[in-house]
Design a protein around this motif. Sequence first.
Motif, short mmCIF file in Angstrom:
data_model
loop_
_atom_site.label_atom_id
_atom_site.label_comp_id
_atom_site.label_asym_id
_atom_site.label_seq_id
_atom_site.Cartn_x
_atom_site.Cartn_y
_atom_site.Cartn_z
N THR A 245 0.84 -1.20 0.00
CA THR A 245 0.00 0.00 0.00
C THR A 245 0.88 1.25 0.00
OG1 THR A 245 -1.78 -1.15 1.14
CG2 THR A 245 -1.78 1.24 1.29
N LEU B 138 0.68 4.03 -2.96
CA LEU B 138 0.26 5.42 -2.74
C LEU B 138 1.39 6.40 -3.04
CD1 LEU B 138 0.98 7.18 0.17
CD2 LEU B 138 -0.16 5.20 1.11
N HIS C 246 -5.96 -4.00 -6.28
CA HIS C 246 -5.78 -3.83 -4.84
C HIS C 246 -6.06 -2.39 -4.41
CE1 HIS C 246 -3.70 -4.53 -0.88
NE2 HIS C 246 -4.26 -5.70 -1.07
N ILE C 247 -5.67 -1.43 -5.24
CA ILE C 247 -5.89 -0.02 -4.87
C ILE C 247 -7.36 0.36 -4.90
CG2 ILE C 247 -3.63 0.81 -5.63
CD1 ILE C 247 -5.04 1.92 -8.15
N ASN C 248 -8.18 -0.44 -5.56
CA ASN C 248 -9.59 -0.04 -5.68
C ASN C 248 -10.36 -0.24 -4.38
OD1 ASN C 248 -12.03 0.83 -6.82
ND2 ASN C 248 -12.60 -1.26 -7.33
N VAL C 249 -10.26 -1.42 -3.81
CA VAL C 249 -11.06 -1.69 -2.61
C VAL C 249 -10.22 -1.95 -1.36
CG1 VAL C 249 -12.78 -3.21 -1.57
CG2 VAL C 249 -12.96 -2.60 -3.97
N HIS C 250 -9.05 -2.54 -1.51
CA HIS C 250 -8.38 -3.11 -0.35
C HIS C 250 -7.28 -2.25 0.26
CE1 HIS C 250 -10.59 -6.51 -1.97
NE2 HIS C 250 -10.62 -6.92 -0.72
N GLU C 251 -7.31 -0.96 0.00
CA GLU C 251 -6.31 -0.10 0.62
C GLU C 251 -6.93 1.10 1.35
OE1 GLU C 251 -3.14 0.57 -2.23
OE2 GLU C 251 -2.68 -1.57 -2.31
N THR C 252 -8.18 0.94 1.81
CA THR C 252 -8.83 1.95 2.66
C THR C 252 -8.77 3.35 2.05
OG1 THR C 252 -7.95 0.61 4.49
CG2 THR C 252 -9.09 2.61 5.10
N GLY C 253 -8.93 3.39 0.73
CA GLY C 253 -8.94 4.70 0.08
C GLY C 253 -7.60 5.41 0.13
N ALA C 254 -6.50 4.65 0.18
CA ALA C 254 -5.17 5.26 0.28
C ALA C 254 -4.87 6.18 -0.91
CB ALA C 254 -4.10 4.18 0.39
N GLU D 154 -7.14 7.75 -2.90
CA GLU D 154 -8.00 8.92 -2.78
C GLU D 154 -7.47 9.85 -1.68
OE1 GLU D 154 -9.08 5.80 -2.93
OE2 GLU D 154 -10.50 5.66 -4.61
N ALA D 155 -6.93 9.27 -0.62
CA ALA D 155 -6.40 10.11 0.46
C ALA D 155 -5.25 10.99 -0.01
CB ALA D 155 -5.96 9.25 1.65
#
Lengths: 341, 341, 341, 341
Positions: free
Chosen positions: D63, D67, D87-95, D97-98
């Motif tokens: 992650t 990011l 993995h970046i779509n769902v499984h990184e807690t919006g990393a 987008e953050a």
Amino acid sequence: MGYSFRNDYSEGCHQSILEAMLKSNLDQQVGYGEDEFNIEAKNILREKMGNPNADIHLVSGGTQANLIVISSILRPYESVVAANTGHINVHETGAIEATGHKVNVVDSKDGKLTPEGIKEVLDFHTDEHMVKPRLVYISNTTEIGTVYNKKELGELWSFCKENDLLLFLDGARLGSALTSHENDLSLAELSKLVDVFYIGGTKNGALLGEAIVINNDELKKNFRFHLKQRGALLAKGRVLGLQFLELFKNDLFFDLAKHSNSMAIKLSQGIKEQGYEFLTKPESNQIFPILPNELIEKLSKKYEFYVWAKEDETSSSIRLVTSWATSEEAVDEFIQDLAKR
Amino acid sequence: MGYSFRNDYSEGCHQSILEAMLKSNLDQQVGYGEDEFNIEAKNILREKMGNPNADIHLVSGGTQANLIVISSILRPYESVVAANTGHINVHETGAIEATGHKVNVVDSKDGKLTPEGIKEVLDFHTDEHMVKPRLVYISNTTEIGTVYNKKELGELWSFCKENDLLLFLDGARLGSALTSHENDLSLAELSKLVDVFYIGGTKNGALLGEAIVINNDELKKNFRFHLKQRGALLAKGRVLGLQFLELFKNDLFFDLAKHSNSMAIKLSQGIKEQGYEFLTKPESNQIFPILPNELIEKLSKKYEFYVWAKEDETSSSIRLVTSWATSEEAVDEFIQDLAKR
Amino acid sequence: MGYSFRNDYSEGCHQSILEAMLKSNLDQQVGYGEDEFNIEAKNILREKMGNPNADIHLVSGGTQANLIVISSILRPYESVVAANTGHINVHETGAIEATGHKVNVVDSKDGKLTPEGIKEVLDFHTDEHMVKPRLVYISNTTEIGTVYNKKELGELWSFCKENDLLLFLDGARLGSALTSHENDLSLAELSKLVDVFYIGGTKNGALLGEAIVINNDELKKNFRFHLKQRGALLAKGRVLGLQFLELFKNDLFFDLAKHSNSMAIKLSQGIKEQGYEFLTKPESNQIFPILPNELIEKLSKKYEFYVWAKEDETSSSIRLVTSWATSEEAVDEFIQDLAKR
Amino acid sequence: MGYSFRNDYSEGCHQSILEAMLKSNLDQQVGYGEDEFNIEAKNILREKMGNPNADIHLVSGGTQANLIVISSILRPYESVVAANTGHINVHETGAIEATGHKVNVVDSKDGKLTPEGIKEVLDFHTDEHMVKPRLVYISNTTEIGTVYNKKELGELWSFCKENDLLLFLDGARLGSALTSHENDLSLAELSKLVDVFYIGGTKNGALLGEAIVINNDELKKNFRFHLKQRGALLAKGRVLGLQFLELFKNDLFFDLAKHSNSMAIKLSQGIKEQGYEFLTKPESNQIFPILPNELIEKLSKKYEFYVWAKEDETSSSIRLVTSWATSEEAVDEFIQDLAKR
């Protein structure tokens, strides 16, 4: 440029607003939205909503309202749920993501969210490896012209409260929604079925301005800090105050929206009578007739409108938008030109 | 409320702007700043600056302009250098930091930056454990009323170019600066000594609006995406276009600023004649006389102004701001009231 | 490379940690910090602090700990107050600003914050045009080697509670602080005078790892979401668990810090005996002697250290850092070389 | 806890890595990734890739790598395109987008992106009211165990270059991909068909660590600033250097991946022989057999694994993951237990 049905912001503002601006132009007023016009406009709105405790803030536009409201509510790891057609999903250049938050998308045929759709998102997001959906974003009217009725909104509201979700309604075209023949909600009733919403001025006769209304006490705290930080506090906030004062001191807001809707109905009836179908049922000031491509091309020489989507090999849907300023003559002429094809 | 010298945005806008809005009100125009008024206003500005390639974008306010320009330029690890008095440092609720960037502060007595001050910041930031200063932010007039002359701005420009820095000028009060008796720069000359700047409308007779001017080709790319993402693209962008068209189609912008400055000069002379000192030399439409506290209290019953800072046990500096709309009568009366003490 | 007094992370980790890693290497463990070693280490820490309800999270490094803790606490418009020497102010490449928050700086001679210094920041930030200071960041030891005593920390804590501020202590070098001859706080006592803090492993004998301890219940919620979002949840979180288990299952953490401090004391006494002054009083494992420039140059051929600042025309301060692994021989030799000049 | 097929990070690291750590433990090394082990590991990697100019940076986890790489590349209004399973779509807690960026999602049955899928996203995003897709994110192996071959990757690469897009490959399980029976790419070949990628250590025998490899010169500038700002520069970066030195100084990286794959093949053959189907074709160290729910329940008493998805009323898919440490005995036993049902 031909006559434009492209949107509901092609003209300036209702004449009475300009007159009020002229009349008060040289009055000295406090800056940053604390002027007399703001105060009076907000008092009137609170009264119309039957909610003396509502916090109201006037901002310049819809994307600004959306990004400020959403970022003011969410913790860094929380997300907002929206329909795929939701304005925040595609049409705001990632404004929500730019504040750090994911938009969870629910596919929707009619532009509306339902408890079932939101539940799927909730069920999918189960632990700290995923965002935590916390806010539900809906638009009324939706981006494809449909309108929420009392039952639909009430069910969303109940679902949100049962699931510790907050509900935010984008009312960029709320005037058209509340005066739609499909609507059975008053402004006061609607305001009690959401945590926060905004009332669109820009697309209903104002020069600019959206009125953010916060009902949920927990969302009120220090909201003006958010406004300032995002560049939304206008020095001459009086301009925004005057728009909403004029729109709501009598019922101008509703009168303008009714005109807009009646022009759309007239247009859609004229189109229907010539045998054409619609992408979504005409319910508000945005209608989406499906027309043969060659007819669309012909019409586009005389009128401005948006070609929405290819529907099959020979036809497409177009978007026609009416406004407070749309003339009945233009509507009649469009229908006649359609018939002439 | 007493007569206000609190700021230069207490009134609406110059009458001719409202008249132009009335006249064009029902013209249908393209949205989002691509209307005829925008196009014409920008062409006039380009001509006045002698720079046919300048990119110009109109936005609603200063904080919005600052946060969009700065965040559009910097890479995530880059910072902006500002005077401690710089508007972005304290008075924008962390708007720049909210876009992810540090503001490196240089202490300044007169509100201006110098090559020496910037060099100290550069010398201090030496490796990847620290931000990389990349942009220099100055205001003209400064937040404490001082004005950059050609030599000062030229030296900053040279220093920036020698050190791979970009130079951004916040011109919220550029009208007052360019018509100050201390000024020896034309708009065209100034525009060639910065990479990007903006021309303030709000504080010089417009309802709202700041004109961002981008000279550096590398900073132009896709700028409208930034505007949209930050909520700055008004649907009825025509409103902004009309402000700048009216301000610049003749020399209204400069005429209004001259009036504002002349009122400030008159005020400061009247104050000086009564033996008072100033915090900074009166050069523009913001002046900072130092007055006895009891006089300040007496004046504050009749006039609105901002008490700036405690200067010693018995006196404080106050900020008096004049505007395009300040009446000579009010100025005379203030001076008389001062004498009456 | 000469013998290094450059920092306290030049070597690997204490031998017993590597042995524990070897011993447990093939045990299957749950990922992402929910393994047995994490659980046990956290239980031991909670016991040592006398706080069974503390939330503890292990992360890889100090900047990561700082940015996650601070961004997890602050609302978008809130800021953190730090000393000018604070690690987050200059030495983290704008990591805090990159999460959207301003750092308000207080000038400090000795690296410590005081209620008076914080109060100045509070008094200056009065309305929504400015950020709202909400969190106070201190380091113990400070970045210039000084140590907070019980009275100082207690006064900060009281001031914070009286002013609705939260207190965060960066304990990257907490081991050195708690074993300093200036210290009169136990780990348990210190933990009750802050809302959140972290215990540094990396600089006190671990391979990597900082233990974030959250005492304030309001700051605990969903903290693992923040960890994941910022990339701090290691798949093999067991590595971090083992570090802290070994450091705290007996008193290795304190023993290592004592060694480090005693080496610094020996160094500083040797330097003092030869007549040199110090920039700050030697209190922990970082000391800052002021030496003639030519001596510094000579020493730098044999030893690694950081030249801190020019003090006058002929002398500078240098930073010497000792660690759990510093050998007494190296210290003796350095003192002898100093004498030989 | 039963024997775990839940993931490939249940054990520590390969014995030889721990031994190398022990051996070098007390060597003094420069901090923050500039130690000898980092330098040597990176030189070896550059040589293996036949690219002496590649920039290589070692970070702690996937992650974090994702990011940092993505936010280092994109301008604020630009987005990254990923498969729905990415993995970046769902499984990184919006990393992602953050850091301010939207993830544009393409639905994919097999976890892979194709030029057609990306083109749909490009065609949809036409102006400044929408984000500008700029980066394509793929994973190899994908999150559902499939592997890109040379033709597929080459077509993506060509499409990206034709459309001014950058290509980023998440290689958290690159070892398994490059040693899959479906693979026809060497590490060197793969590295020339992407702009930037990373080589996963954590899931292939390292304690922690992913090696980011930047081939595109434009993406190299000041990358260490990004690392520091996001908290990814470990003080004892030597730990990361040693992992990759051990994995690549001989072919340990490939040997471990081969073992992992061969265990997965053996498992999948055993499952297939008993007549069960798979969700996706077994190609790497993650396999997804579809089993009767009651069998799943029985197995779950003895083994750890992830129940992936409900497939019909009576059966579900599960995820079995093998690793460098999976024992052949455990595989045999699982197959026998499956047969016993």
